[in-house]
Structures are given as structure tokens and as C-alpha cells.
Design an enzyme around this catalytic site. Sequence first.
Site, PDB file in Angstrom:
ATOM      1  N   HIS A   1    -109.996  85.071  83.190  1.00 40.24           N
ATOM      2  CA  HIS A   1    -110.375  86.425  83.601  1.00 40.24           C
ATOM      3  C   HIS A   1    -109.182  86.957  84.388  1.00 40.24           C
ATOM      4  O   HIS A   1    -108.542  86.199  85.123  1.00 40.24           O
ATOM      5  CB  HIS A   1    -111.556  86.431  84.561  1.00 40.24           C
ATOM      6  CG  HIS A   1    -112.795  85.768  84.057  1.00 40.24           C
ATOM      7  ND1 HIS A   1    -113.033  84.441  84.205  1.00 40.24           N
ATOM      8  CD2 HIS A   1    -113.882  86.294  83.441  1.00 40.24           C
ATOM      9  CE1 HIS A   1    -114.229  84.154  83.687  1.00 40.24           C
ATOM     10  NE2 HIS A   1    -114.760  85.244  83.218  1.00 40.24           N
TER      11      HIS A   1
ATOM     12  N   ASP B   1    -108.959  85.488  87.768  1.00 46.42           N
ATOM     13  CA  ASP B   1    -108.713  84.044  87.926  1.00 46.42           C
ATOM     14  C   ASP B   1    -107.226  83.823  88.197  1.00 46.42           C
ATOM     15  O   ASP B   1    -106.834  82.882  88.881  1.00 46.42           O
ATOM     16  CB  ASP B   1    -109.031  83.260  86.648  1.00 46.42           C
ATOM     17  CG  ASP B   1    -110.489  83.335  86.254  1.00 46.42           C
ATOM     18  OD1 ASP B   1    -111.324  83.576  87.126  1.00 46.42           O
ATOM     19  OD2 ASP B   1    -110.762  83.134  85.054  1.00 46.42           O
TER      20      ASP B   1
ATOM     21  N   MET C   1    -107.017  83.275  74.686  1.00 42.02           N
ATOM     22  CA  MET C   1    -108.098  84.244  74.948  1.00 42.02           C
ATOM     23  C   MET C   1    -107.995  84.755  76.382  1.00 42.02           C
ATOM     24  O   MET C   1    -107.628  84.002  77.286  1.00 42.02           O
ATOM     25  CB  MET C   1    -109.447  83.553  74.724  1.00 42.02           C
ATOM     26  CG  MET C   1    -110.680  84.382  75.015  1.00 42.02           C
ATOM     27  SD  MET C   1    -111.220  84.391  76.753  1.00 42.02           S
ATOM     28  CE  MET C   1    -112.525  83.183  76.740  1.00 42.02           C
TER      29      MET C   1
ATOM     30  N   GLU D   1    -120.106  88.020  74.072  1.00 44.21           N
ATOM     31  CA  GLU D   1    -120.829  86.807  74.486  1.00 44.21           C
ATOM     32  C   GLU D   1    -122.184  87.188  75.075  1.00 44.21           C
ATOM     33  O   GLU D   1    -122.254  87.860  76.105  1.00 44.21           O
ATOM     34  CB  GLU D   1    -119.972  86.066  75.515  1.00 44.21           C
ATOM     35  CG  GLU D   1    -120.602  84.792  76.008  1.00 44.21           C
ATOM     36  CD  GLU D   1    -119.693  84.031  76.974  1.00 44.21           C
ATOM     37  OE1 GLU D   1    -118.472  84.305  77.021  1.00 44.21           O
ATOM     38  OE2 GLU D   1    -120.218  83.160  77.683  1.00 44.21           O
TER      39      GLU D   1
ATOM     40  N   LYS E   1    -125.952  86.463  76.790  1.00 43.03           N
ATOM     41  CA  LYS E   1    -126.636  85.553  77.706  1.00 43.03           C
ATOM     42  C   LYS E   1    -127.948  86.223  78.102  1.00 43.03           C
ATOM     43  O   LYS E   1    -127.960  87.433  78.365  1.00 43.03           O
ATOM     44  CB  LYS E   1    -125.751  85.321  78.939  1.00 43.03           C
ATOM     45  CG  LYS E   1    -126.276  84.251  79.889  1.00 43.03           C
ATOM     46  CD  LYS E   1    -125.285  84.009  81.036  1.00 43.03           C
ATOM     47  CE  LYS E   1    -125.740  82.874  81.923  1.00 43.03           C
ATOM     48  NZ  LYS E   1    -124.843  82.658  83.079  1.00 43.03           N
TER      49      LYS E   1
ATOM     50  N   GLU F   1    -122.373  80.850  73.273  1.00 46.19           N
ATOM     51  CA  GLU F   1    -122.231  79.722  74.210  1.00 46.19           C
ATOM     52  C   GLU F   1    -123.482  78.845  74.163  1.00 46.19           C
ATOM     53  O   GLU F   1    -124.607  79.350  74.274  1.00 46.19           O
ATOM     54  CB  GLU F   1    -122.010  80.245  75.632  1.00 46.19           C
ATOM     55  CG  GLU F   1    -122.026  79.094  76.650  1.00 46.19           C
ATOM     56  CD  GLU F   1    -121.619  79.509  78.052  1.00 46.19           C
ATOM     57  OE1 GLU F   1    -120.643  80.275  78.190  1.00 46.19           O
ATOM     58  OE2 GLU F   1    -122.277  79.059  78.998  1.00 46.19           O
TER      59      GLU F   1
ATOM     60  N   HIS G   1    -126.213  79.423  76.702  1.00 45.47           N
ATOM     61  CA  HIS G   1    -126.887  80.717  76.764  1.00 45.47           C
ATOM     62  C   HIS G   1    -128.090  80.817  75.843  1.00 45.47           C
ATOM     63  O   HIS G   1    -129.111  81.391  76.219  1.00 45.47           O
ATOM     64  CB  HIS G   1    -125.882  81.830  76.503  1.00 45.47           C
ATOM     65  CG  HIS G   1    -124.834  81.917  77.568  1.00 45.47           C
ATOM     66  ND1 HIS G   1    -123.827  82.833  77.547  1.00 45.47           N
ATOM     67  CD2 HIS G   1    -124.628  81.179  78.686  1.00 45.47           C
ATOM     68  CE1 HIS G   1    -123.051  82.674  78.618  1.00 45.47           C
ATOM     69  NE2 HIS G   1    -123.521  81.662  79.308  1.00 45.47           N
TER      70      HIS G   1
ATOM     71  N   ASP H   1    -118.044  79.013  72.964  1.00 45.40           N
ATOM     72  CA  ASP H   1    -118.065  78.414  74.309  1.00 45.40           C
ATOM     73  C   ASP H   1    -118.954  77.175  74.278  1.00 45.40           C
ATOM     74  O   ASP H   1    -120.176  77.269  74.063  1.00 45.40           O
ATOM     75  CB  ASP H   1    -118.623  79.418  75.341  1.00 45.40           C
ATOM     76  CG  ASP H   1    -117.558  80.357  75.883  1.00 45.40           C
ATOM     77  OD1 ASP H   1    -116.427  80.340  75.358  1.00 45.40           O
ATOM     78  OD2 ASP H   1    -117.852  81.105  76.833  1.00 45.40           O
TER      79      ASP H   1
ATOM     80  N   ASP I   1    -128.407  78.235  84.949  1.00 52.01           N
ATOM     81  CA  ASP I   1    -127.201  78.101  84.124  1.00 52.01           C
ATOM     82  C   ASP I   1    -126.396  76.882  84.591  1.00 52.01           C
ATOM     83  O   ASP I   1    -125.703  76.933  85.594  1.00 52.01           O
ATOM     84  CB  ASP I   1    -126.396  79.394  84.298  1.00 52.01           C
ATOM     85  CG  ASP I   1    -125.155  79.431  83.464  1.00 52.01           C
ATOM     86  OD1 ASP I   1    -125.032  78.620  82.537  1.00 52.01           O
ATOM     87  OD2 ASP I   1    -124.298  80.291  83.745  1.00 52.01           O
TER      88      ASP I   1
ATOM     89  N   ASP J   1    -124.027  74.843  82.907  1.00 53.00           N
ATOM     90  CA  ASP J   1    -122.607  74.681  82.514  1.00 53.00           C
ATOM     91  C   ASP J   1    -122.169  73.217  82.524  1.00 53.00           C
ATOM     92  O   ASP J   1    -121.111  72.872  83.072  1.00 53.00           O
ATOM     93  CB  ASP J   1    -121.684  75.496  83.436  1.00 53.00           C
ATOM     94  CG  ASP J   1    -121.727  76.981  83.131  1.00 53.00           C
ATOM     95  OD1 ASP J   1    -122.090  77.349  82.004  1.00 53.00           O
ATOM     96  OD2 ASP J   1    -121.396  77.771  84.035  1.00 53.00           O
TER      97      ASP J   1
ATOM     98  N   ASP K   1    -116.535  76.007  78.239  1.00 55.77           N
ATOM     99  CA  ASP K   1    -116.903  76.882  79.362  1.00 55.77           C
ATOM    100  C   ASP K   1    -117.919  76.117  80.205  1.00 55.77           C
ATOM    101  O   ASP K   1    -119.117  76.392  80.174  1.00 55.77           O
ATOM    102  CB  ASP K   1    -117.486  78.201  78.847  1.00 55.77           C
ATOM    103  CG  ASP K   1    -117.681  79.194  79.981  1.00 55.77           C
ATOM    104  OD1 ASP K   1    -117.244  78.890  81.111  1.00 55.77           O
ATOM    105  OD2 ASP K   1    -118.273  80.260  79.753  1.00 55.77           O
TER     106      ASP K   1
END
Length: 389
Positions: free
Chosen positions: A54, A57, A88, A181, A183, A217, A220, A245, A255, A257, A287
Amino acid sequence: MAYEPQKSDNFTFGLWTMGNPGRDPFGEPVRKGFTPVEMVQELGKLGAYGVNFHDNDLVPFGSSAAEQDRIVAEFKTALSDNGMTVPMATTNLFGHPVFKDGAFTSNDSRVRAFALQKVMRSMDLGYDLGARVYVFWGGREGAEVDAGKDAVTAIARMRDGMNFLCEYSKSQGYDYKFALEAKPNEPRGDIYLPTTGAMLGFIATLAYPEMVGVNPEVAHETISGLNFYHAVAQAVDAGKLFHVDLNGQKVGRFDQDLRFGQEDAKNAFFLVRLLESYGFTGMKHFDAHALRTSDRADVIEFAKGCMRTYLILKEKAKQFDADPVVQEILAHLNTSGDAESDTLLDGGFTKEKGDALKSRVFDVDALTAKSLPYEKLDQRTFEILHGVA
Ligand code: GCO
Ligand code: MN
Ligand code: MN
């Protein structure tokens, strides 16, 4: 060595994944997250293809142009020193409080305009670093109070935003592919366009649908108890699987992850088999983040584990497809039918075929009596996955 990741495996990680310091809504960070440069170094050693980010980031929100130039230059050096790429990029449209009630779907046109500005700048940054896929995850594009936002208007605003950014990409001469994406919830109570299938329907309404695909993902669809393998299959069928993802998730939880394959190894297996058998050439992006209990050494184990699990499942898919018991059952399941039915069904409707079909007499009892040995097949799958077969 077996299960050693290669560049050709196209494995990537987000800077926010290994960068995660183990903060959660109930507790403070527990470790020092890997910095972007450290991640590039560590993942380069492990055989990953690249890293994704991002905007914030890499370049903290509110940085000056000079600070951005310095950070980007240092990052570019780390990428080239470690043989890594940025396939990406994406925009953080969820972290800053200004987006607390949405970005593209905010009721405030100033917030919507600010969101577009942030994405355009971030697209420039990503493109400069080599990204050709641009992901859109609208974490704040949702609601808790439907009385306050018209959901039809929200979808229309999302469309306006995407069309604007497709035009921007074209006007800049960028060959970005956009990947949406979905979710269902978290951080919003409900997020608009909550599934991959919903995204596919939305894409068909855009001005440049050919530029836009999906980034499904694991976690998700799984949060809602949906079958992720089926979601990805629909994206493959539509020619819209631009990115994926990978992570792990238990149904009905927050969530999580988790590391890829940590939960529901069978669904992960059918996912890997699908990606491999349909020749997916995009990035396989992990991810996920290490457990809050992990220290930095265990974060490395987490990253290795994601890639290793994929490669193990890839090998298992080969074993499954070559297995004589599986082949025999699949042959039985898939080779039924007769020439008359095949002729009727192939090539679509004609008046003659419709008439012939309407008057055809079926032996329904014989059709019903056909055996379907799914118990045997699923047990064999289990045994292959667990190294017994
Ligand atoms: C999440 C999302 C994000 C996005 C990322 C890239 O649940 O937080 O999966 O991690 O993938 O923002 O768009
Ligand atoms: Mn997620
Ligand atoms: Mn994601």
C-alpha cells in the site's frame, strides 16, 4: 531441496504481512515488524518473487516529496540488490480517520475526491516501482447504519470511482490491470460488494470491464462460510482471475489472516489444484501474518511455511491426478451419457433439437441407479493428503 520456492513460482508477500508487529484490537504490538528493506532481504533469500505494498506501507502518510524520494530510492536499491520485484501495488483507503465512513462511497464528495487523488498518486508510485496489477480493497466501503447511506448510491459511487481511475490509467499510458478484492465485513459491519461473485457482477457494469478483474482472498469467502474454491472457479471461468490472496481462516471467526493452509487443508488443496490445472500465471500473494505469539524468527518460519505448503499441495495435486484409484472413480463419474444426449446438448439449441428432446423417452430409473462413489473418492483424497496413499 524439495519444496524450495523458485522465482518461477510467483510467490509474493505484502509489506504489511511480515511487517505486522502483532497488534490486535485487544493488545499492543508484541514484536518489531520487518521494515520494507528487511522484508525484501529476507524474502529474497527465501526465494519469493516479489513484494507488494500500500502507498503508506512504504511512504508514511503525509511525507514530503523529498522524504518520498529518499524512501523510494533506498527501496529500489534493496529490490535490485536482492533480485526482487514489485508486481502489485494498492492504496491504503482505510487506515486514516478521514476514511472512517468510506472512501469512494463516502457521502462527502471531498472525501471521495481525496480518495481518488490518493489512488492516482499511489498508482504513479506503484507503476514507477514496476507494478502492473493494481488491487482495490475497499475496507471502509460499507456501513453499520443503512439508514445513513443509500446502498444503490454507494454502488454507483464505487462505479464512478473505478471508471475515473481506469480513465486515469489510460491517460497516463499505464498498462495496469485492476483487481477488485471482496470481503463481507471487517472493518465495516457490512462491506459493499461482499463476495467475488458480487465483484464479477459489478465489473460487467463498468466502462472498461476488460481492464478489471478480481483478487479473491481465502479468508474473505471463508469468513462467511462460502467455498473459496468455487469462488475462484467462477473467476477463472470469467477470465477475471488477475491476482489471488492466499491465507488461512476458520469459518465464522474474525479476520484471522492465518498462514496459508493452516486451516481447511482440503479446500486449500482444491484451490492449488485449480490454479495449477488452469495455468494461472498471476501472482500468488500471501496476504497473511504470523500469529501474535511469534517472535521475528517465527515470522520467518511463517513466510517459509506459506510457500512450502503451496508447493506440497502442488505436488499432492499431481499425485491425486495420477492416482489409479482416483482416475478409475473419476472415469466412472465422468464418462456416463450416450451419443444421442451428447448430440442434443452439443452446440446449443435448434428447433429440431428442441422438438427431438421434448419427445424423447428417458429411462429415469436407470439414470437414478448410477452409482456415485463419493465416499470412496473423498476417503482416497484424505489419504493422499495425509501421506497414506
Ligand atoms: C484485509 C485485506 C487487505 C487487502 C490489502 C490489499 O482483509 O485486510 O485482505 O489485506 O488485501 O489491503 O488491498
Ligand atoms: Mn484479508
Ligand atoms: Mn487481501
